[in-house]
Write an enzyme that holds these catalytic residues in place. Structure first.
Site, PDB file in Angstrom:
ATOM      1  N   ASP A  92       0.856  -1.199   0.000  1.00  0.00           N
ATOM      2  CA  ASP A  92       0.000   0.000   0.000  1.00  0.00           C
ATOM      3  C   ASP A  92       0.891   1.247   0.000  1.00  0.00           C
ATOM      4  OD1 ASP A  92      -3.077   0.459   1.928  1.00  0.00           O
ATOM      5  OD2 ASP A  92      -2.078   1.906   0.595  1.00  0.00           O
ATOM      6  N   HIS A  94      -0.086   3.622   1.632  1.00  0.00           N
ATOM      7  CA  HIS A  94      -0.494   4.104   2.962  1.00  0.00           C
ATOM      8  C   HIS A  94      -0.408   2.996   4.017  1.00  0.00           C
ATOM      9  CE1 HIS A  94      -2.892   6.123  -0.278  1.00  0.00           C
ATOM     10  NE2 HIS A  94      -2.436   7.212   0.323  1.00  0.00           N
ATOM     11  N   ASP A  96      -2.631   2.820   6.626  1.00  0.00           N
ATOM     12  CA  ASP A  96      -4.017   2.484   7.023  1.00  0.00           C
ATOM     13  C   ASP A  96      -4.083   2.076   8.491  1.00  0.00           C
ATOM     14  OD1 ASP A  96      -5.098   0.962   3.846  1.00  0.00           O
ATOM     15  OD2 ASP A  96      -4.304   2.943   4.362  1.00  0.00           O
ATOM     16  N   ASP A 200      -3.428  -3.085  -1.722  1.00  0.00           N
ATOM     17  CA  ASP A 200      -4.141  -1.865  -2.137  1.00  0.00           C
ATOM     18  C   ASP A 200      -3.572  -1.479  -3.501  1.00  0.00           C
ATOM     19  OD1 ASP A 200      -5.037   1.173  -0.394  1.00  0.00           O
ATOM     20  OD2 ASP A 200      -4.888   0.829  -2.561  1.00  0.00           O
ATOM     21  N   ASP A 202      -3.409   1.106  -4.948  1.00  0.00           N
ATOM     22  CA  ASP A 202      -2.687   2.389  -4.985  1.00  0.00           C
ATOM     23  C   ASP A 202      -1.220   2.254  -4.548  1.00  0.00           C
ATOM     24  OD1 ASP A 202      -4.282   3.838  -2.014  1.00  0.00           O
ATOM     25  OD2 ASP A 202      -2.399   2.704  -2.130  1.00  0.00           O
ATOM     26  N   GLU A 245      -9.434  -1.149  -3.515  1.00  0.00           N
ATOM     27  CA  GLU A 245      -9.289   0.244  -3.903  1.00  0.00           C
ATOM     28  C   GLU A 245      -9.278   0.478  -5.406  1.00  0.00           C
ATOM     29  OE1 GLU A 245      -9.546   2.898  -1.935  1.00  0.00           O
ATOM     30  OE2 GLU A 245      -9.438   1.993   0.025  1.00  0.00           O
TER      31      GLU A 245
END
Ligand code: X8A
Ligand code: MN
Ligand code: MN
Ligand code: MN
Length: 278
Positions: A92, A94, A96, A200, A202, A245
């Site tokens: 990811d 991020h 999270d 994810d 992204d 996502e």
């Protein structure tokens, strides 16, 4: 996403489609503090947890196609109910790992890990329809790959808990092959634990996967993203995969939807043995 199922069937995998989960729309789902849609997300994740537990009890490798990353709450919770010794590889941009009290946006897709980690239990307020969630993983059971947009409070949590991270800096300095070697040494040092891969889209660079809610430049190349799945596949330890996502509504034009969906399909195929050599 049916393309995934067809292609996996074609590539010789026995695929059982457990169908789409229907999440009812809750009109008066008032925020809890700054946390948005707590009831909808709490109830949806209970369904996801029950569904993943069914898939694991049937002895399958589970693939959860999201939807946003808040669905990892249910996916990991349900998986851990069957395989409590699991390890989490979180790919990811991020982390999270905001708690409801640290989140700068109140969006639960930026918080899923905080509900699952034993060490953060005391930091999570009681929220409507989240009471079924019991922390089920320890900080030492987690590895992050691809981080490049981490909030200050998340960074503090990652450091304070000593969570293993390979940000894009480490991907650049070590190369993805070394990152994967060190990831697997770290999570399977003693015994071969089942792996929950929460991917994810992204994590990939927006030039590869633009149709997503929170794109961040400087992401994984398509090749690095696929390498992660090929490497984890050959461990034979992949037990559940989230692919989340992908959001066609975020595409500026049709071809961006295809690029993103094709990347997602290829990532899942990589998890199930599709190798680029043919
Ligand atoms: C980095 N944290 C964010 C993004 C979470 C992305 C969730 B994922 O599932 O897609 O990975 C963003 C917070 N920033 C938003 C812009 C202003 C600064 C804070 C959050 O909302 O918590
Ligand atoms: Mn998101
Ligand atoms: Mn995410
Ligand atoms: Mn993300």
């Amino acid at each position: 996403m049916y393309e995934e199922i067809i292609k996996l069937s074609l590539s010789g995998c026995a695929v059982k489609d457990y169908g789409n989960l229907k999440f009812e729309d809750l009109p008066d789902d008032e925020p809890f503090g700054s946390t948005k849609r707590p009831r909808a997300v709490g109830l949806a994740n209970k369904q996801v947890a029950d569904a993943v537990q069914r898939v694991k009890n049937d002895g399958h490798t589970c693939v959860m196609l999201g939807g946003d990353h808040s669905l990892a709450i249910g996916s990991i919770h349900g998986h851990a109910a069957c395989r409590p010794e699991l390890k989490v590889v979180w790919v990811d941009a991020h982390a999270d790992i905001n708690t409801p009290l640290t989140s700068p946006t109140g969006n639960i897709h930026g918080q899923p890990m905080s509900y699952l980690i034993h060490e953060l239990c005391a930091k999570i307020p009681h929220m409507p329809s989240f009471s079924w969630i019991k922390p089920c993983i320890a900080a030492k059971d987690i590895v992050y790959i691809g981080l490049r947009d981490v909030d200050p409070e998340e960074h503090y949590i990652l450091k304070h808990l000593g969570i293993k991270t390979f940000s894009m800096t480490e991907v650049d300095s070590l190369g993805i092959a070394k990152v994967m070697e060190q990831t697997c040494d770290y999570i399977s040092s003693k015994i071969k634990n089942p792996i929950h891969l929460s991917y994810d889209i992204d994590a990939l660079d927006p030039s590869v996967a633009p149709a997503t809610g929170t794109p961040v430049i400087g992401g994984l190349t398509y090749r690095e993203g696929i390498y992660i799945t090929e490497y984890l596949c050959q461990t034979g330890l992949l037990s559940a995969i989230d692919l989340v996502e992908v959001n066609p509504k975020q595409a500026k034009r049709e071809e961006e939807v295809h690029w993103t969906a094709n990347a997602a399909v290829d990532l899942v195929l990589g998890c199930f043995g599709r190798v680029r050599e043919g």
